[in-house]
Design an enzyme around this catalytic site. Structure first.
Site: not given
Length: 175
Positions: A86, A130-132
């Site tokens: 994201f 999850i990656e931000i």
């Protein structure tokens, strides 16, 4: 039918990802309260436990595992693992909030031609990565002969002979 090598299946967008989870309730809480997804109605004809959420232009379909106790639990945060990413506007604020709520994370920085991208990696309750990031910092540059359309029009760099990117309109999902 004319052959379209750039898009042979005539795909229009990514609709959703499906994730198998131990606890639908824990996963809904995470995706809603950490990542800002909104629960949406799912078909009542489904005969299995699950939930649908929508946000940031994508759906997440949560499916309760048939045997939740046998699901492996990932504990090592490996940025090279399968993940969804994201884009965010303020990496420092995101990192601060994740730390405040006690989420373990790995910070990474990528450099390309003097441009830096900061990344935060962490797991959902079932170990899905999850990656931000602030990945928009790196321009999307098409390889020779390729046409690229980007969700971010800000940093798309096109050569003089390339067409301008088209604005993408996402549908509004009504519950």
């Amino acid at each position: 039918m004319k052959d379209n090598k750039a898009n042979p299946l005539r795909l229009s967008s990514l609709n959703h990802i499906s994730l198998v989870c131990k606890s639908v309730e824990q996963s809904v809480d995470f995706y809603q309260n950490v990542l800002g997804f909104v629960p949406v109605r799912r078909p009542g004809s489904f005969d299995f436990d699950g939930a649908w959420l929508f946000g940031h232009g994508i759906g997440i379909h949560l499916l309760r595992a048939d045997d939740p106790e046998t699901m492996p639990k990932k504990t090592v945060i490996n940025p090279k693992d399968n993940h969804i990413s994201f884009q965010c506007e303020n990496m420092a604020m995101v990192e601060k909030k994740l730390m405040e709520i006690g989420i373990d994370l790995v910070r990474q920085r990528v450099e390309e031609g003097g441009v830096y991208v900061d990344q935060l990696f962490f797991h959902d309750p079932d170990g899905f990565m999850i990656e931000i990031c602030n990945c928009d910092n790196i321009p999307v540059i098409p390889l020779a002969g390729e046409v690229v359309r980007s969700c971010s029009r800000v940093n798309l760099q096109l050569g003089p002979q390339q067409p301008q990117p088209q604005q993408i309109h996402l549908p509004v999902v009504q519950p």
